[in-house]
Every structure is written in structure tokens, then in C-alpha cells.
Design an enzyme around this catalytic site. Sequence first.
Site, PDB file in Angstrom:
ATOM      1  N   GLY A 209       0.816  -1.204   0.000  1.00 45.95           N
ATOM      2  CA  GLY A 209       0.000   0.000   0.000  1.00 45.95           C
ATOM      3  C   GLY A 209       0.849   1.253   0.000  1.00 45.95           C
ATOM      4  O   GLY A 209       2.044   1.193   0.283  1.00 45.95           O
ATOM      5  N   GLY A 212       2.250   5.666   4.538  1.00 48.81           N
ATOM      6  CA  GLY A 212       1.426   6.320   5.546  1.00 48.81           C
ATOM      7  C   GLY A 212       0.046   5.730   5.719  1.00 48.81           C
ATOM      8  O   GLY A 212      -0.799   6.315   6.392  1.00 48.81           O
ATOM      9  N   THR A 213      -0.214   4.564   5.133  1.00 46.23           N
ATOM     10  CA  THR A 213      -1.549   3.999   5.277  1.00 46.23           C
ATOM     11  C   THR A 213      -1.651   3.079   6.487  1.00 46.23           C
ATOM     12  O   THR A 213      -2.712   2.526   6.749  1.00 46.23           O
ATOM     13  CB  THR A 213      -1.962   3.218   4.023  1.00 46.23           C
ATOM     14  N   GLY A 214      -0.543   2.864   7.197  1.00 44.33           N
ATOM     15  CA  GLY A 214      -0.618   2.114   8.440  1.00 44.33           C
ATOM     16  C   GLY A 214      -0.059   0.703   8.356  1.00 44.33           C
ATOM     17  O   GLY A 214      -0.452  -0.157   9.143  1.00 44.33           O
ATOM     18  N   LYS A 215       0.864   0.441   7.429  1.00 40.25           N
ATOM     19  CA  LYS A 215       1.416  -0.906   7.308  1.00 40.25           C
ATOM     20  C   LYS A 215       2.252  -1.274   8.533  1.00 40.25           C
ATOM     21  O   LYS A 215       2.067  -2.343   9.126  1.00 40.25           O
ATOM     22  CB  LYS A 215       2.267  -1.006   6.024  1.00 40.25           C
ATOM     23  N   THR A 216       3.134  -0.377   8.927  1.00 36.94           N
ATOM     24  CA  THR A 216       3.961  -0.631  10.106  1.00 36.94           C
ATOM     25  C   THR A 216       3.081  -0.785  11.338  1.00 36.94           C
ATOM     26  O   THR A 216       3.281  -1.680  12.168  1.00 36.94           O
ATOM     27  CB  THR A 216       4.953   0.531  10.291  1.00 36.94           C
ATOM     28  N   HIS A 433      -3.916  32.656 -13.876  1.00 33.42           N
ATOM     29  CA  HIS A 433      -3.788  31.203 -13.959  1.00 33.42           C
ATOM     30  C   HIS A 433      -4.807  30.518 -13.035  1.00 33.42           C
ATOM     31  O   HIS A 433      -5.566  29.644 -13.455  1.00 33.42           O
ATOM     32  CB  HIS A 433      -2.352  30.815 -13.576  1.00 33.42           C
ATOM     33  N   GLU A 434      -4.856  30.972 -11.791  1.00 31.12           N
ATOM     34  CA  GLU A 434      -5.755  30.323 -10.839  1.00 31.12           C
ATOM     35  C   GLU A 434      -7.222  30.579 -11.183  1.00 31.12           C
ATOM     36  O   GLU A 434      -8.060  29.695 -11.059  1.00 31.12           O
ATOM     37  CB  GLU A 434      -5.462  30.774  -9.407  1.00 31.12           C
ATOM     38  N   HIS A 437      -8.257  28.113 -13.768  1.00 29.78           N
ATOM     39  CA  HIS A 437      -8.633  26.817 -13.200  1.00 29.78           C
ATOM     40  C   HIS A 437     -10.046  26.875 -12.621  1.00 29.78           C
ATOM     41  O   HIS A 437     -10.881  26.008 -12.852  1.00 29.78           O
ATOM     42  CB  HIS A 437      -7.716  26.445 -12.032  1.00 29.78           C
TER      43      HIS A 437
HETATM   44  P1  ADP Z   1       3.236   2.993   6.628  1.00 26.14           P
HETATM   45  O1  ADP Z   1       4.073   1.994   7.341  1.00 26.14           O
HETATM   46  O2  ADP Z   1       2.111   2.399   5.837  1.00 26.14           O
HETATM   47  O3  ADP Z   1       4.011   3.968   5.809  1.00 26.14           O
HETATM   48  P2  ADP Z   1       2.709   3.846   9.293  1.00 26.14           P
HETATM   49  O4  ADP Z   1       2.140   2.632   9.873  1.00 26.14           O
HETATM   50  O5  ADP Z   1       4.145   4.108   9.595  1.00 26.14           O
HETATM   51  O6  ADP Z   1       2.494   3.878   7.729  1.00 26.14           O
HETATM   52  O7  ADP Z   1       1.816   5.093   9.725  1.00 26.14           O
HETATM   53  C1  ADP Z   1       2.351   6.238  10.346  1.00 26.14           C
HETATM   54  C2  ADP Z   1       1.409   6.757  11.401  1.00 26.14           C
HETATM   55  O8  ADP Z   1       0.210   7.240  10.817  1.00 26.14           O
HETATM   56  C3  ADP Z   1       0.983   5.706  12.396  1.00 26.14           C
HETATM   57  O9  ADP Z   1       1.889   5.616  13.439  1.00 26.14           O
HETATM   58  C4  ADP Z   1      -0.378   6.219  12.844  1.00 26.14           C
HETATM   59  O10 ADP Z   1      -0.246   7.195  13.841  1.00 26.14           O
HETATM   60  C5  ADP Z   1      -0.918   6.884  11.612  1.00 26.14           C
HETATM   61  N1  ADP Z   1      -1.760   5.963  10.841  1.00 26.14           N
HETATM   62  C6  ADP Z   1      -1.496   5.495   9.602  1.00 26.14           C
HETATM   63  N2  ADP Z   1      -2.476   4.693   9.165  1.00 26.14           N
HETATM   64  C7  ADP Z   1      -3.387   4.609  10.156  1.00 26.14           C
HETATM   65  C8  ADP Z   1      -4.637   3.911  10.303  1.00 26.14           C
HETATM   66  N3  ADP Z   1      -5.125   3.139   9.324  1.00 26.14           N
HETATM   67  N4  ADP Z   1      -5.310   4.065  11.467  1.00 26.14           N
HETATM   68  C9  ADP Z   1      -4.821   4.846  12.446  1.00 26.14           C
HETATM   69  N5  ADP Z   1      -3.656   5.522  12.364  1.00 26.14           N
HETATM   70  C10 ADP Z   1      -2.933   5.430  11.239  1.00 26.14           C
HETATM   71 ZN    ZN Z   2      -2.149  25.346 -12.282  1.00 26.74          ZN
HETATM   72 MG    MG Z   3       6.152   2.097   7.429  1.00 24.76          MG
END
Ligand code: ADP
Ligand code: ZN
Ligand code: MG
Length: 620
Positions: A209, A212-216, A433-434, A437
Site C-alpha cells: 500500500g 502512511g496507510t498504516g502498514k507498520t 492562472h488560478e 482553473h
Molecule cells: P506505513 O508503514 O504504511 O508507511 P505507518 O504505519 O508508519 O504507515 O503510519 C504512520 C502513522 O500514521 C501511524 O503511526 C499512525 O499514527 C498513523 N496511521 C497510519 N495509518 C493509520 C490507520 N489506518 N489508522 C490509524 N492511524 C494510522
Molecule cells: Zn495550475
Molecule cells: Mg512504514
Amino acid sequence: MSIKQQPKQPRGRIIANILLVVSGLFLLLNLILPSIFPSGPAGVPYSLFIHQVQEGEVDRVSVGQNQIRYQLKSENGEAGSVFVTTPIFDLELPKLLESKGVEFAATPPPKNTWFSTVINWVVPPLIFVGIWQFFMSRGGGGGPQGMLSIGKSKAKVYVEGESAKITFADVAGVEEAKTELVEVVDFLKSPARFTEIGARIPKGVLLVGPPGTGKTLLAKAVAGEAGVPFFSISGSEFVELFVGVGSSRVRDLFDQAKKQAPCIIFIDELDAIGKSRSSNGFYGGNDEREQTLNQLLTEMDGFAAGGATVIVLAATNRPETLDPALLRPGRFDRQVLVDRPDLSGREAILKIHSLKVKLGKDVNLKAIATRTPGFAGADLANLVNEAALLAARNKRETVAQEDFAEAIERVVAGLEKKSRVLNETEKKIVAYHEVGHAMVGALMPGSGRVEKISIIPRGMAALGYTLQLPTEDRFLMNEEELRGQIATLLGGRSAEEIIFGSITTGAANDLQRATDLAERMVTTYGMSKVLGPLAYQQGQQAMFLGNGGNNPRRMVSEDTAKAIDSEVKEIVETAHEHALEILKQNRDLLEEIAVQLLETEVIEGDKLHSLLGQIQPLAK
Ligand code: ADP
Ligand code: ZN
Ligand code: MG
């Protein structure tokens, strides 16, 4: 959570380690210092220096043996910036400097300090000793981990503690991923239940994914739910300068993990080691990475036999670059998609993160979620924090809805930077420009309401911006709406063309996005009449299975490739024409809004709606 200590090392090893570290430090200092001290200021070509002297911009010059330092004349009271350049043998220089009235002096050659003595006479032997010992140890049969602990895995071990246990309750908006991972938790908790029936416990789960979607976070939650140790290491930490170190780290990591089974190994950035072996021809192959990858494959194949339950979770945002061997059965044969959250998911994530801050009574998390499509979990966490910071800055007791509104803008477009001043011409161009848009966007179907136009620069890139807020989350868009989006993207450039007869570099990003969208219409969504409803883009599934290589486009004939290109061109050009027509027909209004925008810098809300409401649509 607590971090476990590594086992003690014998004294001989420690001394050798210290020697190597010390000599390494000196080598580093030797490399870095000269570039920090004498030439701290930016280096420029000699020709530029001469040009600046001729233009009378230079205040004073100090001519040394190896470099010339000079300072520009001061502007509005601030000291002029300092630059360096490399001297060439130029007899005319003193004359030139004199004729321009530049103050100049020659600097004496550098003195021999104790420091440079040390660097020149003490360090090389030390480095030699260090390297010699290193190779001795490798030849000495102990393998890379024989003497120095370079080969030891740097994995951090987190053991579940009472205080900061992360569970599935901390993760929201990724329900499908959670459902799949609940199963993994079951495997870890009671492996016997599965093995008794003869089921094979999966070894590798790949979390795929965007960043920043929460994989870790999910990986930690799995460990937390199952109450097992969690070994975490990032793929980039395996990739080392010395061939053989990465693979011995992998071996060490799995050895440690097997002793602690059941447990989880989490490999972040798997793509750093797992890049397809066929794809690194450009670098002439990377032996080190290949060895590391092979070791990882061997370990994953090996550990089922011992009966220890070790589950390897890995994360990547570029699954298409992974080596197909990693994705075969028995390795990372399960892929879990961790995607950006939808509307209700975003609301749930906001709820989790706003528990940490004091919310005002007027805060409506649902409304905030509506306004943040495309935000990943990490962006939402950041948003809550920004809002809290703003509230504190405004000396409020609790976080209010308006703090969130401002925070959204900040997160969307980077921090407000009023200090970056545009000159009058630039400002005028950005304004038109803006408005371009905004006007095209207001007429197009499905692209949301235009809520704000601003010519206050934000962040580093955007000079101005037009904020369009969707009224709902959209998953499906039809062809007309996509064409409308492309026209909106081209509206900025079209306005510049109409008013100034020329275009600036400011539209580059718009063009990029418009072209990408048009290409996707043709190759992915099958919206081209000429090419028909075929997908010319490789599906993700095909890439996972490893039969697609790394070419994002399916193998197409040369004719088809040409047809795709001309279709994309047709879509973009039609949209461009459309935008031009709308703006030409409404030129007076364009002028009117732009003039107002130049005055107030921002137009938003009802005022904007009533202005944009005056646009005449094209007669069909
Ligand atoms: P990834 O590993 O996908 O890049 P992270 O797990 O490191 O993302 O996410 C970074 C932070 O963002 C987490 O520590 C959390 O605070 C927040 N975060 C990301 N995804 C979620 C989620 N689905 N639910 C709640 N918090 C989230
Ligand atoms: Zn533009
Ligand atoms: Mg990560």
C-alpha cells in the site's frame, strides 16, 4: 515495550571494534572537514564570478592558493552572501578587480596545525590496521561475524509490554486488511489448532500500500494482539557496502527469531532488498543485494521444517518491483492490500487520533473526513496535530472546527509562506492562472465545488492554488467527468495564453497530471473509441504472479503504441480547446475576478460562488 540487549562480546572483539570505529571516524573527518570549513559557502564556476565582478555585484574578494572567496554587495542592510570559486591562472583579474573598485586581498597558505598532522600521519596506519583485521577475521573461518559484529542483525526487538501495547483498536479504515491479519494472529496464538489438521501455516504476508496507510502500525498490532515478540528491521538496513554482510544479517535475524518463536519478523521496505534481479541491469547488477535476497529466500524455505512458528510480515509500496521469487508459494504468498481509507474510514481514524487532543463541542469529524479525500492515515494523524498546534497558537482551550479547516489547507498545500514575495508581474500571471482553473472547474461536471482561490504562495512549489472540494467520495467517474478534470487542469495555462499570449513554467505540473489522466483513460479504463475496451496497462494481479516482468504496459505492437499516443494527445487537445473556448467567451469575467483576486489575494465562500455563478456555459 522494552528493547532487549544483545549478548556480550569478548574483549578482543571490542578492542578491534573500537579501533575500526576510531579509524573510520578519522577517515570521515578527513573527508568531511575540508568540505565544511574552507569551502562552506556555495561553490560557483569561475565564469560566473567574473560576470558578477563585471556587473559590479561583488563587494570584496580574498584570493587564496586553491580558492577564491568573495562576498556580494549588501542588499537592504543584510550582509551579502559569500561564495567560493576555483581560481584559474588569470593575470587580468587584479586589474579587473581594481577597475571595478572591488576590495581584494591575498590569503596566506594554510598553516600546518596539529590537526592536519594527526590526519596525515596517524590516521592512515590506523585505517590500515582496521581493514587488515577485518579481512583477517573474514578469512579466519568465523565468517563475517567472526570478529566484528558488523554481520549481526540490527533488528530491534520489541517485546510486548503493558504500557504501550498496540492493538487492532489503534488501526482504522483498513477493515479488509484487519480481517486477513486476524487470521495471522490466530496462527501465532494457537498454531497447534492448525497443524493438527495438517494445515500449513503461511510464512510470509506482504502488506502492500501507499506510504502512511498504516502498514507498520498493522504489523505492530498483529504482534500486540498475539502477544509475541516483534523483530523489526528495514530492508535498507540490509543493503551494505561490504558483500556478505547483508546475508549474514539475515541469517542472524532468523536465528534470533527462531529462538523466540512464536514471533513476528517485520521487514519494512522489502523492495530495498527484494528488487527484481532482472531489473538492476542498469547498475550492472548488485552482488550484495542479490546475496541478501538469496539468503532471505533460503531462510524462508528453511524454517518450516523446525516447526517453529515464525511469521514474516513485510511491507512495500512498490510490489511491482519485487523479485517474482519472493512471491512464490511458501514465501510471501499472501498479499494484503492496505489502501487509503474511504470516508467512513477517515472518520474512524480521525476519531482515534483526536482522542489525544481536547476537542471543542463544535468539531464535526464527519465534515472533516468529507473534506479530506485521498488522505492516508498518517496525513490524518498529522492533520489532528496541526489543528491542535493552531488552537494552542490561537490561545484556545480546545481545538475548534476552524482550526481543522485551516489545518486541512496547510496539510494540502504545505505551510503558508507569506514571506516568499512574488513580484507584480508574477503575481498577475498567477492570479489569471488560478482564476482560469476556477472558471473552467466551475462549469465541469463531477469535479466538485470551487471553494477558494488564493495567490498566497504555500510551501515551496505552489505559487497559488485553487481549492476544489468534492461534496462526496467518488469511486466511479464517467468519461465526461474525466475529460472535465483534464480541462480544469488545463484552465490555468489556457488563461495565461489568452491574457498574456505566452505561457510560463508554472503550468508544468498541471500538464503532467492532465496527461497522466488522459493516458489512464485510454490504457486502463478502456475509454477510447479507437482502441476499444482493452486494458493496455498490466494489472497488479498479473504483476504479483510474476509473469509480467516490470513493464507497466502490456506488450503492444508499435502500431498500438502509436494509436495510444495519438488518442492521449487527442483527449488532452480537445480538453485544451474546450478550456480556451470557455475562457474566451467569458473573458470579461476572467478579468474581473482576476483583478479582485490581485487586490484581496484570496477569494472564497459565497463571494466566490456568486462570481463563478455568472459564467456563461458554452452553447452546444
Ligand atoms: P506505513 O508503514 O504504511 O508507511 P505507518 O504505519 O508508519 O504507515 O503510519 C504512520 C502513522 O500514521 C501511524 O503511526 C499512525 O499514527 C498513523 N496511521 C497510519 N495509518 C493509520 C490507520 N489506518 N489508522 C490509524 N492511524 C494510522
Ligand atoms: Zn495550475
Ligand atoms: Mg512504514
